[in-house]
Enzyme design. Sequence first.
Site, PDB file in Angstrom:
ATOM      1  N   HIS A 115       0.805  -1.233   0.000  1.00 31.32           N
ATOM      2  CA  HIS A 115       0.000   0.000   0.000  1.00 31.32           C
ATOM      3  C   HIS A 115       0.831   1.274   0.000  1.00 31.32           C
ATOM      4  CE1 HIS A 115      -3.269  -2.826   0.540  1.00 31.32           C
ATOM      5  NE2 HIS A 115      -3.929  -1.922  -0.149  1.00 31.32           N
TER       6      HIS A 115
ATOM      7  N   GLU B  24     -11.218 -11.108  -5.475  1.00 33.74           N
ATOM      8  CA  GLU B  24      -9.778 -11.124  -5.163  1.00 33.74           C
ATOM      9  C   GLU B  24      -9.379 -12.430  -4.475  1.00 33.74           C
ATOM     10  OE1 GLU B  24      -8.921  -7.676  -2.708  1.00 33.74           O
ATOM     11  OE2 GLU B  24     -10.876  -7.782  -1.756  1.00 33.74           O
TER      12      GLU B  24
ATOM     13  N   ASP C 247      -4.570  -8.748  -4.703  1.00 34.71           N
ATOM     14  CA  ASP C 247      -4.749  -9.896  -3.824  1.00 34.71           C
ATOM     15  C   ASP C 247      -4.967 -11.186  -4.614  1.00 34.71           C
ATOM     16  OD1 ASP C 247      -4.405  -8.973  -1.167  1.00 34.71           O
ATOM     17  OD2 ASP C 247      -6.265  -7.847  -1.345  1.00 34.71           O
TER      18      ASP C 247
ATOM     19  N   CYS D 144      -9.791  -3.333 -10.458  1.00 31.54           N
ATOM     20  CA  CYS D 144      -9.213  -2.197  -9.739  1.00 31.54           C
ATOM     21  C   CYS D 144      -7.862  -2.547  -9.137  1.00 31.54           C
ATOM     22  CB  CYS D 144     -10.170  -1.685  -8.664  1.00 31.54           C
ATOM     23  SG  CYS D 144     -10.612  -2.943  -7.475  1.00 31.54           S
TER      24      CYS D 144
HETATM   25  C1  PEP Z   1      -6.671  -5.594  -4.871  1.00 31.27           C
HETATM   26  O1  PEP Z   1      -6.527  -6.470  -4.021  1.00 31.27           O
HETATM   27  O2  PEP Z   1      -6.385  -5.753  -6.077  1.00 31.27           O
HETATM   28  C2  PEP Z   1      -7.215  -4.276  -4.506  1.00 31.27           C
HETATM   29  C3  PEP Z   1      -7.536  -3.387  -5.405  1.00 31.27           C
HETATM   30  O3  PEP Z   1      -7.339  -3.990  -3.188  1.00 31.27           O
HETATM   31  P1  PEP Z   1      -6.141  -3.635  -2.197  1.00 31.27           P
HETATM   32  O4  PEP Z   1      -4.909  -3.371  -3.042  1.00 31.27           O
HETATM   33  O5  PEP Z   1      -6.565  -2.448  -1.423  1.00 31.27           O
HETATM   34  O6  PEP Z   1      -6.002  -4.874  -1.388  1.00 31.27           O
HETATM   35 MG    MG Z   2      -7.389  -6.350  -2.044  1.00 32.94          MG
END
Ligand code: PEP
Ligand code: MG
Length: 570
Positions: free
Chosen positions: A189, A431, A455, A502
């Site tokens: 993140h 995911e 994920d 996403c």
């Molecule tokens: C993902 O897992 O691809 C996602 C968009 O969520 P995060 O990166 O916040 O886990």
């Molecule tokens: Mg995720």
Amino acid sequence: MSLLKGIAASNGIAIAKAYRLVEPDFSFEKKTIEDIAAEVERFKAALATTETELASIRDNAKVKLGADKAAIFEAHLLIISDPELINPIEDKIKIEQVNAEQALKETADMFIAMFEQMDNDYMKERAADIRDVTKRILSHLLGVEIVNPSTISEEVVIVAEDLTPSDTAQLNRQFVRGFTTDIGGRTSHSAIMARSLEIPAVVGTKDATAEIQNGDLIIIDGLKGEVHINPTSEVIAHYETEHQRYEAQKAEWAKLVNEKTISADGHHVELGANIGTPKDLEGVIENGGEAVGLYRTEFLYMGRDELPTEEEQFESYKAILEGMKEKAVVVRTLDIGGDKELPYLDLPEEMNPFLGFRAIRLCLEEKDLFRTQLRALLRASVFGNLKIMFPMIATLDEFREAKQVLEEEKEKLVNEGIPVADHIEVGIMVEIPATAVMAEQFAKEVDFFSIGTNDLIQYTMAADRMNERVSYLYQPYSPAILRLVKMVIDAAHKEGKWAGMCGEMAGDETAIPLLLGLGLDEFSMSATSILKARSQIVNLSKKDMEKLAEKALGMSTTQEVIDAVNHAVK
Ligand code: PEP
Ligand code: MG
């Protein structure tokens, strides 16, 4: 000069002095003291230095951050002059003949425990203040330096072992030109935040904190994933040119800011942005985002001491919906856990946080917290085009339960006479591999899918997205991943629903031709990737990409897929 290689986490080039954000070693041993008077003097000297230091931080903060932010240092100054804390420390040195470090720690720990047990939130926070002040005095007793990023007042490149998402959120873009970390991957993140803040970053260098000293001149090459330490003047000149070239390319992409994203053979896809705070909206508009494809609401809950109220959340959601002016805004409900922690929830530490009690699992257990968020969202729904998305759904039962709670909150609001939008699309993140495999069943009940490849890839390949040693397994173009993505898109289309993505894969240059060919409807990415992606898609033919994707699905290795894409589109 030397060179470190890592993972290119956020595009761009930064040249500035290093600022190490590394917690110093506060360890010490308990000692019996012979010369008591000298030890008391040593303690008093450390106190005096701490006082001067705090006064200067306070003055600095007042000018740069305003009086309210400076108030915390005012409170710290009061603590170090409070005889109720200071006298017992001196007494301990004199009576028990222990070193000042030990006397300070024992006394402070006693006060911290006392304040933490109090019922009153204000008094509880005093425990944190005493902890901070104690660290500062200890640093002067031990002769180690405390880092404080909020006092940075010149252009720097941050060097750290890791940056938590809340550290990253607090970085001041004006002074922090780039960062590099020992650990982390492209989808950790801190890397995602760096992209939304447009700060060039290289993560997973393994040795950055070992090799780089404060003040070293650093070049961050966020395009290639390289960190140059004390480069020669030729290397600096080369990077100054590269920087200009990159800026010129950005200006070229910017010409598409008001265009729709239509392939060369006339197929429209939607390019959305992933955001973490309402402040990111500006970047979405500047970069021509057609929607917000993912609002990671967990950042509303981070970097603070308590849960955000319904009202605070409502204001944030409303601001985003209004700011997007009827364009779709997909808000994901709280996805805490993994590398995103909320210390104030006091959750027990887990062996495998990415596989643990996180996201929807936590929300279905802590229903009050979940209900507050849903109420705020429902109230905000009348201000724009809201879609609600649940994260980490593994079973249909979880989805049904989450939707049931949403329906209950909606009914309550309607009964209270509070307006709620008539139809709000409700979808899920895909995911978890089990959910991708069961997409046909899910598609009958959800309004949309958004594939979370960050994920999905880590769970499919069993490779921690934060661990640079297994980052070679992080393979978005693997036929295994492509087959899962195809299952999800096909299942959605069969039921007349839409499928988006996403995860970071959606903005990836090599993945985009494949995703277009697989029929993805919506691509959501860091705002800063949108214009580059649009300039790529407008030159691709969907029909040709369908053939490419079909071939890729039948391939045996990731490298074969990469070669096929390069051959087809470059
Ligand atoms: C993902 O897992 O691809 C996602 C968009 O969520 P995060 O990166 O916040 O886990
Ligand atoms: Mg995720």
